[in-house]
Design a protein around this motif. Structure first.
Motif, PDB file in Angstrom:
ATOM      1  N   ASN A 306      35.724  48.893  36.122  1.00  0.00           N
ATOM      2  CA  ASN A 306      36.663  47.822  35.785  1.00  0.00           C
ATOM      3  C   ASN A 306      37.550  47.463  36.974  1.00  0.00           C
ATOM      4  O   ASN A 306      37.809  46.274  37.241  1.00  0.00           O
ATOM      5  N   LEU A 307      38.008  48.482  37.702  1.00  0.00           N
ATOM      6  CA  LEU A 307      38.840  48.207  38.871  1.00  0.00           C
ATOM      7  C   LEU A 307      38.025  47.529  39.969  1.00  0.00           C
ATOM      8  O   LEU A 307      38.572  46.722  40.750  1.00  0.00           O
ATOM      9  N   GLN A 308      36.752  47.806  40.041  1.00  0.00           N
ATOM     10  CA  GLN A 308      35.896  47.140  41.014  1.00  0.00           C
ATOM     11  C   GLN A 308      35.854  45.635  40.751  1.00  0.00           C
ATOM     12  O   GLN A 308      36.006  44.823  41.667  1.00  0.00           O
ATOM     13  N   PHE A 309      35.654  45.266  39.480  1.00  0.00           N
ATOM     14  CA  PHE A 309      35.640  43.842  39.142  1.00  0.00           C
ATOM     15  C   PHE A 309      37.022  43.219  39.368  1.00  0.00           C
ATOM     16  O   PHE A 309      37.139  42.069  39.811  1.00  0.00           O
ATOM     17  N   GLU A 310      38.061  43.966  39.077  1.00  0.00           N
ATOM     18  CA  GLU A 310      39.408  43.469  39.291  1.00  0.00           C
ATOM     19  C   GLU A 310      39.673  43.237  40.777  1.00  0.00           C
ATOM     20  O   GLU A 310      40.285  42.238  41.162  1.00  0.00           O
ATOM     21  N   TYR A 311      39.194  44.145  41.614  1.00  0.00           N
ATOM     22  CA  TYR A 311      39.355  43.997  43.059  1.00  0.00           C
ATOM     23  C   TYR A 311      38.588  42.779  43.569  1.00  0.00           C
ATOM     24  O   TYR A 311      39.081  42.013  44.409  1.00  0.00           O
TER      25      TYR A 311
END
Length: 557
Positions: A306-311
């Motif tokens: 999820n943090l990857q997509f957010e980044y």
């Protein structure tokens, strides 16, 4: 995969990253808040504890799991060792019982050479089978199905028709194989071997093999001493007189297939069953512990994704920049996948182990594979925590960075290696026992590659064919020179160069990727208090925007 070095050079002038000149168009506090969020994600458990005061329960759980899984494996290994010992010693016992004049030194050379010896050995097997109950010191017995006993079956395999005349160098043979069998009931009064085989004549000119098959049962009572329920064993014994070479030498083999079954009716007195309950409770604790670890690691993997997509959305929204694949993979922690696999294997293995203890199943080998692989992966996962120390971290980073080049190098080396394997098998196989089969040739070359048994490999080469002997010298010298002096040296150089590169990057504090360069601009220390979630809210607008809203905003732009 994009090159992060080109991104630095092409995104901004004067060697600065592309976001250096973009802050006047952005909410500076929002960018800093997101940097802080990324930096917290990549902290180790000790730094996260300083940053937010949250105890590293997952770290404690992994340490406890390593200890209890190792204890479980040792306990199961000792129990499994009794099973293996029982099977191996029974095999040795059967060889001494049923093979005439057998000694352990004859294991690879046991053979007969005359017709009388063949009949004599078959008679001996039959006689020993009938007298088994009176001669064995073990608890072996005949197999019984219902009210009848399983008979001994003697079969000979031979070519259907044939006329062979070596003196005239002529032969006529029918390639079809016929099988003729004789059954002997073990409950008959023990007749002599001659009367048993009176109507069983071997066709030596056309004979391929004689197979003697019978089944014996036994109970492994040594487990009672260790407060474990015994298992019942079925030994399917096969004695083979192999004449397929038709060389005048008939080799004799004895092998057995072992099947472990639950005993149908049992009762143990004078021993407390509490140890069994303790073991079952301990295995249950391990299953619960691994299940919790699996859930926590799965949650961490989902958070990283999820943090990857957010980044990626952050850079696309704020800087109109696509994140390279190498940076996206930084959010996927391979150690978590290793732990998840080890937890799954340990859970399944522990369930099978419980069923073995209560005698629902007897699949010792499958349980050993699952528990052994799970424990191996758990101990390999310890390297993840060693990586939190700077001096040990360089080893892990070097292995990870060198892996792609190592794989490519090994593929090229394997092509050459396979060429030598095929050549050695086909050329040297007829003259050297270490190249007799393709598998043995590969094992011999791998031993040579590591400098093992090198002189014996050269010395044992047959000199009957001088041309092949000279070829073997050229073959072995080129292989040793190529792989030891060149291939291994290049392999070590590949690792060394990667190590020096990583070491220099750490010395210069150079970010290894665009992601780490972006995070490095956050100067907040873990104990600064700015990572606390319960502190006074700031103007961090981006941190409060859900990912779906960011994506929607990006589409509108």
């Amino acid at each position: 995969m994009e090159d992060t070095g080109e991104l630095y050079g092409s995104s901004a002038g004067n060697g600065y990253p592309f976001w250096a000149n973009s802050h006047q168009h952005l909410d500076f506090e929002a960018v800093e808040c997101f940097r802080r969020k990324l930096k917290y994600f990549f902290m180790n458990p000790c730094e996260k504890y300083k940053a937010r005061g949250r105890k590293p329960w997952k770290l404690f759980l992994q340490i406890i799991k390593i200890a209890i899984i190792t204890i479980q494996l040792v306990s199961f290994g000792l129990s499994n060792q009794m099973v293996v010992t029982f099977k191996e010693e029974n095999l040795i016992t059967f060889k001494h019982l049923f093979l005439k004049d057998y000694t352990d030194s004859h294991a690879d050379t046991y053979a007969v050479y005359t017709q009388a010896e063949v009949y004599g050995h078959i008679d001996y097997v039959v006689d020993q089978f009938f007298r088994l109950q009176n001669i064995t010191v073990g608890n072996n017995a005949y197999e019984k199905n219902g009210q009848t006993y399983t008979p001994m079956v003697i079969c000979q395999e031979f070519f259907r028709n044939g006329s062979i005349s070596p003196s005239n160098e002529t032969f006529e043979i029918d390639g079809e194989v016929d099988v003729e069998c004789l059954q002997l009931d073990p409950v008959q009064s023990p007749p002599t071997g001659e009367r048993n085989l009176a109507n069983f004549t071997l066709q030596f000119k056309r004979l391929l093999a004689v197979n003697i098959n019978f089944t014996l049962k036994a109970i492994n009572l040594q487990t009672v001493e260790y407060h474990e329920l015994p298992d019942c064993y079925d030994f399917s014994i096969k004695i083979t007189f192999d004449n397929r070479a038709h060389s005048g030498r008939i080799r004799i083999y004895l092998d057995n297939d072992v099947e472990i079954n639950e005993c149908k009716d049992w009762r143990v007195t004078g021993a407390s069953p509490r140890n069994i309950y303790y073991t079952l409770f301990f295995d249950s604790v391990i299953i619960v512990t691994c299940l919790i670890s699996l859930i926590l690691c799965s949650r961490s993997v989902l958070r990283g994704i999820n943090l990857q997509f957010e980044y990626a959305d952050f850079f696309l929204t704020f800087y109109n920049k696509i994140v390279p694949r190498s940076d996206r993979l930084e959010f996927v922690n391979g150690w978590y996948f290793l732990i998840i696999v080890s937890d799954a294997l340990t859970i399944v293995g522990s369930i099978i182990k419980i069923e073995i203890h209560i005698k629902d199943v007897t699949t010792y080998d499958i349980c050993s594979i699952l528990l052994g692989t799970g424990t191996m992966l758990v101990w390999i996962g310890v390297l993840r925590y060693m990586g939190y120390f700077r001096k040990y971290n360089i080893l892990i980073i070097t292995l990870r960075a060198a892996l792609p080049n190592v794989i490519r190098f090994c593929v090229c080396a394997c092509i050459i290696y396979l060429g030598y394997c095929f050549c050695g098998w086909i050329v040297l196989g007829p003259y050297h026992e270490k190249f007799r089969t393709l598998n043995i040739a590969s094992e011999s070359l791998f031993s040579l590659l590591n400098g093992d048994d090198m002189f014996a490999t050269f010395k044992n080469m047959s000199q009957k064919n001088y041309v092949v002997w000279l070829y073997s010298r050229l073959y072995l010298y080129t292989f040793v020179s190529l792989f030891i002096y060149m291939v291994l040296s290049l392999f070590i150089t590949l690792i060394t160069d990667t190590y020096e590169t990583i070491k220099q990057q750490q010395k210069d504090c150079t970010p290894v990727s665009e992601l780490h360069a972006f995070i490095s601009e956050c100067k907040d220390l873990p104990n600064s208090g700015r990572y606390r979630v319960d502190r006074k809210p700031t103007a961090c607008l981006f941190c409060c925007i859900p990912q779906q809203e960011i994506s929607h905003e990006r589409l509108q732009q």
